[in-house]
Write a protein that holds these residues in place. Sequence first.
Motif, PDB file in Angstrom:
ATOM      1  N   GLU A  65       0.829  -1.042  -0.010  1.00 35.96           N
ATOM      2  CA  GLU A  65      -0.138  -0.061  -0.054  1.00 35.96           C
ATOM      3  C   GLU A  65       0.747   1.455   0.061  1.00 35.96           C
ATOM      4  O   GLU A  65       1.681   1.301   0.628  1.00 35.96           O
ATOM      5  N   THR A  66       0.617   2.265  -0.850  1.00 34.00           N
ATOM      6  CA  THR A  66       1.152   3.429  -0.889  1.00 34.00           C
ATOM      7  C   THR A  66       0.208   4.646  -1.208  1.00 34.00           C
ATOM      8  O   THR A  66      -1.065   4.248  -1.447  1.00 34.00           O
ATOM      9  N   LYS A  67       0.547   5.616  -0.657  1.00 34.92           N
ATOM     10  CA  LYS A  67      -0.565   6.865  -0.955  1.00 34.92           C
ATOM     11  C   LYS A  67      -0.842   7.082  -2.515  1.00 34.92           C
ATOM     12  O   LYS A  67      -1.929   7.717  -2.716  1.00 34.92           O
ATOM     13  N   MET A  68      -0.064   6.553  -3.451  1.00 36.68           N
ATOM     14  CA  MET A  68      -0.102   6.549  -4.651  1.00 36.68           C
ATOM     15  C   MET A  68      -1.137   5.334  -5.178  1.00 36.68           C
ATOM     16  O   MET A  68      -1.390   5.541  -6.549  1.00 36.68           O
ATOM     17  N   ASP A  69      -1.708   4.596  -4.728  1.00 36.98           N
ATOM     18  CA  ASP A  69      -2.477   3.379  -5.072  1.00 36.98           C
ATOM     19  C   ASP A  69      -3.630   4.049  -5.655  1.00 36.98           C
ATOM     20  O   ASP A  69      -4.374   4.868  -4.969  1.00 36.98           O
ATOM     21  N   LYS A  70      -4.253   3.096  -6.595  1.00 34.45           N
ATOM     22  CA  LYS A  70      -5.050   3.319  -7.342  1.00 34.45           C
ATOM     23  C   LYS A  70      -6.384   3.016  -6.401  1.00 34.45           C
ATOM     24  O   LYS A  70      -6.138   2.132  -5.713  1.00 34.45           O
ATOM     25  N   LYS A  71      -7.600   3.343  -6.691  1.00 31.45           N
ATOM     26  CA  LYS A  71      -8.888   2.857  -6.095  1.00 31.45           C
ATOM     27  C   LYS A  71      -9.054   1.335  -6.202  1.00 31.45           C
ATOM     28  O   LYS A  71      -8.589   0.785  -7.198  1.00 31.45           O
ATOM     29  N   VAL A  72      -9.783   0.853  -5.172  1.00 31.44           N
ATOM     30  CA  VAL A  72      -9.989  -0.578  -5.130  1.00 31.44           C
ATOM     31  C   VAL A  72     -11.192  -0.990  -5.868  1.00 31.44           C
ATOM     32  O   VAL A  72     -12.232  -0.043  -5.912  1.00 31.44           O
ATOM     33  N   THR A  87      -3.001  -6.577 -13.955  1.00 34.76           N
ATOM     34  CA  THR A  87      -2.770  -8.065 -13.003  1.00 34.76           C
ATOM     35  C   THR A  87      -4.022  -7.807 -11.840  1.00 34.76           C
ATOM     36  O   THR A  87      -4.650  -8.903 -11.525  1.00 34.76           O
ATOM     37  N   GLU A  88      -4.493  -6.678 -11.402  1.00 35.08           N
ATOM     38  CA  GLU A  88      -5.309  -6.485 -10.434  1.00 35.08           C
ATOM     39  C   GLU A  88      -6.706  -6.781 -11.010  1.00 35.08           C
ATOM     40  O   GLU A  88      -7.669  -7.415 -10.413  1.00 35.08           O
ATOM     41  N   GLN A  89      -7.016  -6.297 -12.226  1.00 30.46           N
ATOM     42  CA  GLN A  89      -8.308  -6.500 -12.898  1.00 30.46           C
ATOM     43  C   GLN A  89      -8.304  -8.290 -13.293  1.00 30.46           C
ATOM     44  O   GLN A  89      -9.467  -8.788 -12.731  1.00 30.46           O
ATOM     45  N   TYR A  90      -7.096  -8.801 -13.649  1.00 29.81           N
ATOM     46  CA  TYR A  90      -7.182 -10.443 -13.538  1.00 29.81           C
ATOM     47  C   TYR A  90      -7.654 -10.957 -12.331  1.00 29.81           C
ATOM     48  O   TYR A  90      -8.626 -11.990 -12.392  1.00 29.81           O
ATOM     49  N   ARG A  91      -6.975 -10.439 -11.315  1.00 27.64           N
ATOM     50  CA  ARG A  91      -7.283 -11.120 -10.155  1.00 27.64           C
ATOM     51  C   ARG A  91      -8.627 -11.084  -9.456  1.00 27.64           C
ATOM     52  O   ARG A  91      -9.255 -12.060  -8.948  1.00 27.64           O
ATOM     53  N   ALA A  93     -11.225 -10.821 -11.339  1.00 25.79           N
ATOM     54  CA  ALA A  93     -12.159 -11.474 -12.346  1.00 25.79           C
ATOM     55  C   ALA A  93     -12.192 -13.095 -11.832  1.00 25.79           C
ATOM     56  O   ALA A  93     -13.064 -13.659 -11.924  1.00 25.79           O
ATOM     57  N   VAL A  94     -10.975 -13.547 -11.593  1.00 29.03           N
ATOM     58  CA  VAL A  94     -10.770 -14.898 -11.059  1.00 29.03           C
ATOM     59  C   VAL A  94     -11.578 -14.966  -9.840  1.00 29.03           C
ATOM     60  O   VAL A  94     -12.328 -16.247  -9.431  1.00 29.03           O
ATOM     61  N   GLU A  95     -11.402 -14.267  -9.093  1.00 28.17           N
ATOM     62  CA  GLU A  95     -12.007 -14.129  -7.503  1.00 28.17           C
ATOM     63  C   GLU A  95     -13.412 -13.933  -7.724  1.00 28.17           C
ATOM     64  O   GLU A  95     -14.460 -15.093  -7.023  1.00 28.17           O
ATOM     65  N   GLN A  96     -14.034 -13.320  -8.477  1.00 27.49           N
ATOM     66  CA  GLN A  96     -15.451 -13.293  -8.884  1.00 27.49           C
ATOM     67  C   GLN A  96     -16.032 -14.591  -9.384  1.00 27.49           C
ATOM     68  O   GLN A  96     -17.033 -14.913  -9.173  1.00 27.49           O
ATOM     69  N   TYR A  97     -15.414 -14.836 -10.405  1.00 29.31           N
ATOM     70  CA  TYR A  97     -15.807 -16.202 -11.311  1.00 29.31           C
ATOM     71  C   TYR A  97     -15.697 -17.352 -10.190  1.00 29.31           C
ATOM     72  O   TYR A  97     -16.560 -18.125 -10.193  1.00 29.31           O
ATOM     73  N   LYS A  98     -14.513 -17.480  -9.198  1.00 35.57           N
ATOM     74  CA  LYS A  98     -14.950 -18.460  -8.062  1.00 35.57           C
ATOM     75  C   LYS A  98     -16.297 -18.419  -7.513  1.00 35.57           C
ATOM     76  O   LYS A  98     -16.718 -19.390  -7.083  1.00 35.57           O
ATOM     77  N   LYS A  99     -16.598 -17.136  -6.953  1.00 35.98           N
ATOM     78  CA  LYS A  99     -17.905 -16.805  -6.223  1.00 35.98           C
ATOM     79  C   LYS A  99     -18.927 -17.305  -7.119  1.00 35.98           C
ATOM     80  O   LYS A  99     -20.067 -17.904  -6.593  1.00 35.98           O
ATOM     81  N   LYS A 117     -20.084  -7.808 -15.763  1.00 35.31           N
ATOM     82  CA  LYS A 117     -19.539  -6.934 -14.985  1.00 35.31           C
ATOM     83  C   LYS A 117     -18.244  -7.518 -14.567  1.00 35.31           C
ATOM     84  O   LYS A 117     -17.124  -6.873 -14.292  1.00 35.31           O
ATOM     85  N   LEU A 118     -18.072  -8.939 -14.699  1.00 34.91           N
ATOM     86  CA  LEU A 118     -16.774  -9.674 -14.402  1.00 34.91           C
ATOM     87  C   LEU A 118     -15.795  -9.384 -15.371  1.00 34.91           C
ATOM     88  O   LEU A 118     -14.570  -9.112 -15.357  1.00 34.91           O
ATOM     89  N   LEU A 119     -16.451  -9.436 -16.618  1.00 37.41           N
ATOM     90  CA  LEU A 119     -15.344  -9.519 -17.948  1.00 37.41           C
ATOM     91  C   LEU A 119     -15.088  -7.955 -18.615  1.00 37.41           C
ATOM     92  O   LEU A 119     -13.926  -8.045 -18.942  1.00 37.41           O
ATOM     93  N   ILE A 120     -16.001  -7.329 -18.543  1.00 37.67           N
ATOM     94  CA  ILE A 120     -15.861  -6.163 -19.281  1.00 37.67           C
ATOM     95  C   ILE A 120     -14.792  -5.356 -18.677  1.00 37.67           C
ATOM     96  O   ILE A 120     -13.844  -4.833 -19.707  1.00 37.67           O
ATOM     97  N   PRO A 121     -14.531  -4.882 -17.599  1.00 37.34           N
ATOM     98  CA  PRO A 121     -13.416  -4.392 -17.030  1.00 37.34           C
ATOM     99  C   PRO A 121     -11.908  -4.941 -17.412  1.00 37.34           C
ATOM    100  O   PRO A 121     -11.229  -4.303 -17.724  1.00 37.34           O
ATOM    101  N   LEU A 122     -11.892  -5.908 -17.302  1.00 38.54           N
ATOM    102  CA  LEU A 122     -10.646  -6.926 -17.718  1.00 38.54           C
ATOM    103  C   LEU A 122     -10.365  -6.922 -19.312  1.00 38.54           C
ATOM    104  O   LEU A 122      -9.516  -6.546 -19.685  1.00 38.54           O
TER     105      LEU A 122
END
Length: 364
Positions: A65-72, A87-91, A93-99, A117-122
């Motif tokens: 974590e840094t002050k420059m980190d992007k939004k979650v 990489t964050e988008q990929y992770r 997507a994998v976590e949401q697909y698991k759910k 919602k899972l796929l479009i941002p990725l």
Amino acid sequence: MRVRIEEIQADCILEKDVMGKTKNPIIAANTVLDKKHIHILRAFLIKEVDIQVKMANGDFFKKTETKMDKKVFDFNTDNPSQELSFTEQYRQAVEQYKKEFQSWQSGLGVNMSNMRKLLIPLIEECEKNKDWIKSIHLYSNKDEYLYHHAIGIAMISHFLAKGLGYDKGQSLQAAIAGCLADCGMARVALSTLNKIGALNENDWIEIKKHPTYSYQMVKMLTLLKPEVKLAIYQHHERLDGSGYPRGEKGIRIHQLSQIVAIADVYHAMTTERPFKNKRSPFKILQIMEEDLFGQFDIAILKVLATGVASLSVGSNVKLSNGEKAKIVYIKPEALTRPLIKIKNNGNMVDLEKNRHLYIEQVIN
């Protein structure tokens, strides 16, 4: 993956040479970083480096974590952040697909709103930098292979569709077909799905039912086009009739089905699976083009090869025998088998003629 110096940690692996003002690197590619290396980078005022997505300990890199980190990213909002890295988008997507997969196992149906919602941002992140196609096989891990595989098929299917000239909407449909191709695995008996050890004949009979299960789960979804549902059902069919569940062949297999089939096989064979080691993308392309000749559409394979094997003259590579070489000439008709120069003896080798050798990885 490019990260800031303040984000890197011990056990990160450099993806590219870190260069200074001389021709020799400050730290070479593939170096496992420790505290001393990080101190050296800071001393040379290096601000960013390229690292591999997995660390030496096998974990995915997760930046501090840094002050420059992007939004979650918040999956439950209608406005997910567009600022996440690939990489964050990929992770996410994998976590949401698991759910989603776990909800299917409990008996719930496919929620198309969630899948979009899972796929479009990725997919949008993939559009910004297509180099991910060269390293997507590195992102998976065998413990959660099933979830990584679904996202991998989706991404590769979208890449292939775009390469074949599909428009934005059609390419998204290809991604959805890839992502839902194995949704029927949720209907496979848990004793088979979670089995430790080699599968027996009865297990394989059950596994081969998953395309039918997948189709049954999506056939009533009005938001999916008929060809998407067909691709989900046919993704294990082969042009020569050797596939399943119906043994269809030739023109009876829709092109979208062939796209998903190629994405499925390529991702599966290049990633770490519970009982199979990953293999070089260059080797797998060779197998799909030669050993499995007649099973897959040549035009679609060419799109895949053009993306995965988009090598450059001067690139350094590691061969299957462990030797290092430099690419001297690339043949348009044999993208994965260029003319190379062996580093330790200067010998020129034509990989197209020396088929016992192949490129294991691109070093930088």
